[in-house]
Design an enzyme around this catalytic site. Structure first.
Site, PDB file in Angstrom:
ATOM      1  CB  SER A  43      -0.776   0.369   1.575  1.00 25.44           C
ATOM      2  OG  SER A  43      -2.040   1.054   1.449  1.00 25.44           O
ATOM      3  CG  MET A  44       2.204   6.020   2.242  1.00 28.99           C
ATOM      4  SD  MET A  44       1.058   6.545   3.709  1.00 28.99           S
ATOM      5  CE  MET A  44      -0.399   6.827   3.947  1.00 28.99           C
ATOM      6  CG  ASP A  65      -6.930  -3.855  -3.969  1.00 30.19           C
ATOM      7  OD1 ASP A  65      -7.351  -2.519  -3.793  1.00 30.19           O
ATOM      8  OD2 ASP A  65      -5.348  -3.324  -3.460  1.00 30.19           O
ATOM      9  CG  HIS A 110      -5.101  -2.620   0.194  1.00 34.57           C
ATOM     10  ND1 HIS A 110      -4.280  -2.433  -1.237  1.00 34.57           N
ATOM     11  CD2 HIS A 110      -4.823  -1.931   1.105  1.00 34.57           C
ATOM     12  CE1 HIS A 110      -3.702  -1.071  -0.488  1.00 34.57           C
ATOM     13  NE2 HIS A 110      -4.002  -1.365   0.321  1.00 34.57           N
TER      14      HIS A 110
END
Length: 531
Positions: free
Chosen positions: A135-136, A429, A486
């Site tokens: 992710s980030m 996702d 996710h």
């Protein structure tokens, strides 16, 4: 994250975990105002306010779980340990996710410490490292790859990545941002909040109302890191978007007749709307709205227009969200740090032996664009209290502007157009649409088809999708080995097996694979190379 404050009101929270544990919940319910004060950054510097000090927890405990029973990296670390990895060969680079990338280095020396650790590993073992982000975290790592070599950063030289990094692995990387960041920052709203259920949402709204959420999202300057990148070229406009036809439809055979490129649509006034009102298919969408609809670029302008001077300065000085197809400008961007988190404005390192993996889930309805309304049923929660609402000067179809209450209109549901409670959905996702997770790694995407622009070393690029398969147990598929959501993807059996092969000298077995139409989407994105 935990508090290290020893003065002022926040000293009573010393060494308490103010984010990600039950301590956080207790603190919020017993002393909400102090918790907000502790979690906020200085609005001008983006660093610690006076007498307040929050720091990320180091090591594996920082990332394996968040809240009791809600695992993050624990399944990954358990599987890595099964093939011989331990704390001598595995390092968790936890970070304060509230800070801008520049401030991560300025306050915590974060990237310098990461550089030193990787160099020590190479020196001690004679082998290069595999860096993995989720992710980030993938965006943080992408920035690091540029920072570590640049004279304006770690000054490691243009061969540092080639000499120290074996593979760069993005899991649900969202390298081009996520649409949900836009309504979060513009109006303090997103689908996760709005689909809590009427009772839960009402309680949450009373405790953290809309403007309070927006205030926190904007104060945590790193939130802007997740805003969509690439402008209308990547995300489309009112005439069409590259991913218009790649939707997981809610009704079999249904097809949306509205472009996903209209990032924010303003629904016409419906004074009698309530929470349970669902218009007949296309009913509300065929009415002419008086407020102008917004593409991504127009919506970003609206965000800047509603921003305080301090927040506008943070956006403009730390981030860049556009696209560059000029080799000359890309070379210049090597010395412009605010572009380094954007793979469409800064290049991969010149590292021919580097392998880049994009591993991400597909097959789940994911928010992509939004219907804002003109009648807010939630106003009854804060009767006469305008401080809990978000506003912006929005243009109407004549070009005039007027202050408008900004909110997602949850009364609008149209399954024939993949609209659920004011959110238009597409394939992804559940958090990140395929265009963000997949475009840079697609064969027709940025790092392969346009390697001369964005991949000067012609590093090997692998894009690999994981199809979500729901199960009845556990409830809501949480922790199921077939989930491609996710976060749950970190526990997906297929992904775990692929990771084990990547980190054990068998990366050649991991090849590109697509279940979605990501190749078609990538082919529709037209980039004209400039000198």
């Amino acid at each position: 994250m935990e508090s290290w404050s020893t003065e002022g009101k926040s000293k009573k929270f010393f060494r308490k975990h103010v984010w990600g544990t039950l301590d956080m919940i207790r603190v919020i319910f017993t002393d909400k105002s102090t918790w907000k004060e502790v979690m906020k950054l200085d609005k001008k510097t983006g660093l610690d306010p006076e007498n307040i000090k929050i720091r990320p927890i180091d090591g594996l405990p920082a990332s394996e779980n968040i809240f009791p029973g809600y695992w993050l990296w624990s399944k990954v670390t358990r599987n890595l340990s099964a093939i011989g990895y331990d704390t001598n060969t595995m390092y968790i680079a936890s970070y304060d996710w509230r800070l801008t990338l520049d401030n991560l280095e300025k306050r915590d020396h974060y990237f310098s410490r990461l550089k030193s650790h990787i160099e020590g590993t190479t020196l001690g073992t004679g082998r290069k490292s595999v860096v993995i982000g989720h992710s980030m975290g993938s965006t943080v790592l992408y920035y690091f790859l540029k920072w570590v070599e640049s004279p304006e950063g770690g000054n490691g030289g243009d061969q540092w990545v080639e000499n120290h990094i074996e593979h760069f692995v993005n899991i649900g990387g969202a390298l081009l941002g996520v649409p949900k960041a836009l309504p979060s920052l513009l109006a303090g709203e997103n689908r996760d909040i709005l689909t809590m259920g009427k009772i839960a949402f009402s309680l949450f709204e009373r405790f953290f109302c809309q403007s309070e959420r927006m205030e926190l999202f904007r104060n945590w300057a790193s939130s802007a890191m997740m805003l969509p990148r690439g402008g209308n070229v990547i995300w489309g406009d009112e005439n069409g978007a590259p991913d218009d036809d790649d939707s997981v439809t809610m009704d079999q055979g249904a097809k949306a007749d509205k472009s996903l490129g209209t990032m924010i649509s303003f629904a016409p006034a419906q004074p009698n709307v309530n929470l349970h009102h669902n218009p007949q298919p296309n009913q509300s969408l065929k009415q002419q709205a008086s407020l102008a609809n917004h593409t991504l670029e127009a919506a970003m302008d609206l965000l800047l227009d509603t921003a305080s001077p301090e927040y506008a300065s943070i956006l403009q000085n730390n981030y860049s969200f556009s696209i560059t197809t000029s080799k000359k400008q890309l070379e210049a961007n090597d010395h412009i740090p605010r572009t380094w988190a954007n793979p469409l404005e800064t290049r991969l390192p010149n590292a021919p032996s580097l392998k880049v993996f994009c591993l991400y889930g597909v097959g789940i309805m994911t928010e992509r664009s939004y219907l804002f309304g003109s009648h807010d049923y939630r106003k009854q929660l804060h009767e006469g209290d305008t401080t809990c609402q978000a506003y912006g000067d929005v243009a109407d179809t004549t070009g005039s502007t007027s202050p408008v209450s900004l909110f997602i209109d949850t009364s609008i549901t149209d399954h024939s157009q993949n609209i659920d409670k004011g959110v238009r959905l597409t394939n992804g996702d559940k958090t990140v649409p395929i265009v963000s997770n997949g475009y840079m790694c697609a064969s027709s995407g940025g790092w392969t088809k346009h390697a001369d622009l964005y991949n000067p070393g012609h590093s090997t690029i692998i894009g690999r999708e994981y199809q979500n398969r729901d199960t009845k147990v556990p409830p809501r598929n949480r922790g199921a080995p077939t989930s491609a959501r996710h976060v749950e993807l970190l526990g997906n059996n297929d992904l775990l097996l692929d990771l084990l092969q990547i980190v054990s000298n068998h990366s050649e077995r991991i090849t590109s694979r697509a279940f979605s139409k990501i190749e078609t989407v990538a082919q529709r994105i037209s980039l004209e190379h400039q000198e």
